[in-house]
Structures are given as structure tokens and as C-alpha cells.
Enzyme design. Structure first.
Site, PDB file in Angstrom:
ATOM      1  CB  SER A 142     -18.660   3.369  -8.920  1.00  0.00           C
ATOM      2  OG  SER A 142     -18.209   2.453  -7.934  1.00  0.00           O
ATOM      3  CE1 TYR A 156     -23.816  -3.837  -9.404  1.00  0.00           C
ATOM      4  CE2 TYR A 156     -23.727  -2.971  -7.172  1.00  0.00           C
ATOM      5  CZ  TYR A 156     -24.010  -2.794  -8.512  1.00  0.00           C
ATOM      6  OH  TYR A 156     -24.483  -1.588  -8.968  1.00  0.00           O
ATOM      7  CE  LYS A 160     -21.633  -1.234 -10.695  1.00  0.00           C
ATOM      8  NZ  LYS A 160     -21.803  -0.478 -11.944  1.00  0.00           N
TER       9      LYS A 160
END
Length: 181
Positions: A142, A156, A160
Site C-alpha cells: 500500500s 493512486y 492503495k
């Protein structure tokens, strides 16, 4: 000191950076490792570098977000080393961009690689580990962006955060099989 003697691992996105270092640490502590990268040259170089120390390493280049490839990657790991104990979904991409003008294609690519690739590897690895009956470990990568906002990283960060949620759900679903997530 942790020992991975007699353990078999697959690491996606291991041609360089964090993935390469993970594979290196695993081999230095006794694991046999399949390294994967979408760039064949990086994959081959990583496998060669890790093998020089006498470690058992196989490099398999391909797209860790493609279902057929991920299934073949797990099968090749078992064919090469007889089993799979550890799956590390490290492959990922970062495509920066302003939220208001972020291209749809970039959004889809980030989700496909980061979330899709993680999901697919976990699924294929878990199925193999269940067949083996010996449990195993699945690890995800992550980022602080999964729970803290940064400019130009909305897609993004979202990808994650989704991976963190996936880990929580799989911890519940796979623990009965002795699979740690």
C-alpha cells in the site's frame, strides 16, 4: 533472524526497487523466489543478479494485471519449485495528474494494475495454497496515499486505499485456510 528456508515465494514488480529488494531479502534468508516484472530486461537482470549468490530464482516476465498471466505465473512457480508459500503483490504504477483533468484511461490503468493485479495474484495464490493444504502468506503493498491526501495522486491514493480494504476482507475470508494476509 527470520528464516525462509524451504519456502517458495513469488514477487510481482520485482525487476527493480522495492520488489527487487524484497526478493533479495527472501533469497538471502533461504527462500526460492520467482521474480516477475512486465519489462523482460528488468526481470531477466533481477533473476540473474539474485541467482549469482546461489539462490534458487526464476524470472518470469509478464503483465501482473492480466488474469491469464497471473494464473500462469502461479502455475509456473509451482512447476519450478513444487509449491507456493508466499505471494507478494508488489507490481504497481503511479500516474500523477490533476483530478479535474485526469484522463479516464490513466484512471483505468492505475486501478487495473494496482488493484486488479493485487486481487488476481491473491486469488490465484490462495487457490494454490488451499490445494496444498499448508496455508501461506499473501502480502500487499500500500502507500501512505491510501489514507493521507496528496496533490495529483487521487487515483493512486484511491487504488492503495482499496488494497488496504482488500487485505482486511481477505484476512477474514482466508484465515480459515491458514493463509495470513
Amino acid at each position: 533472524m527470520v528464516s525462509f528456508k524451504d519456502q517458495v515465494a513469488v514477487v510481482t514488480g520485482a525487476g527493480q526497487g522495492i520488489g527487487f529488494e524484497i526478493a533479495k531479502q527472501l533469497t538471502e534468508h533461504g527462500a526460492s523466489v520467482v521474480v516477475n516484472d512486465i519489462q523482460k530486461s528488468l526481470c531477466d537482470e533481477a533473476a540473474s543478479a539474485l541467482s549469482k549468490s546461489g539462490a534458487r530464482v526464476v524470472g518470469i516476465s509478464g503483465d501482473a494485471s492480466a488474469p491469464e498471466f497471473v494464473a500462469a505465473l502461479v502455475e509456473a512457480t509451482v512447476s519450478s519449485f513444487g509449491k507456493l508459500d508466499i505471494a507478494i503483490a508488489n507490481a504497481g504504477i503511479t500516474l500523477f495528474g490533476d483530478f479535474l483533468s485526469y484522463p479516464h484511461e490513466d484512471f483505468l490503468e492505475v486501478m487495473k494494475v494496482n488493484q486488479g493485479g493485487s486481487f488476481l495474484l491473491a486469488q490465484a495464490a490462495a487457490r494454490q495454497m488451499i490445494r496444498q493444504g499448508s496455508g501461506g502468506s499473501i502480502l500487499f503493498m500500500s502507500s501512505v496515499t491510501g489514507h493521507q491526501a496528496y496533490k495529483d495522486l487521487a487515483a493512486y491514493g484511491m487504488s492503495k486505499a482499496g488494497i488496504e480494504t482488500l487485505a482486511k476482507h481477505l484476512g477474514v475470508e482466508l484465515s480459515r485456510y491458514g493463509i495470513n494476509v
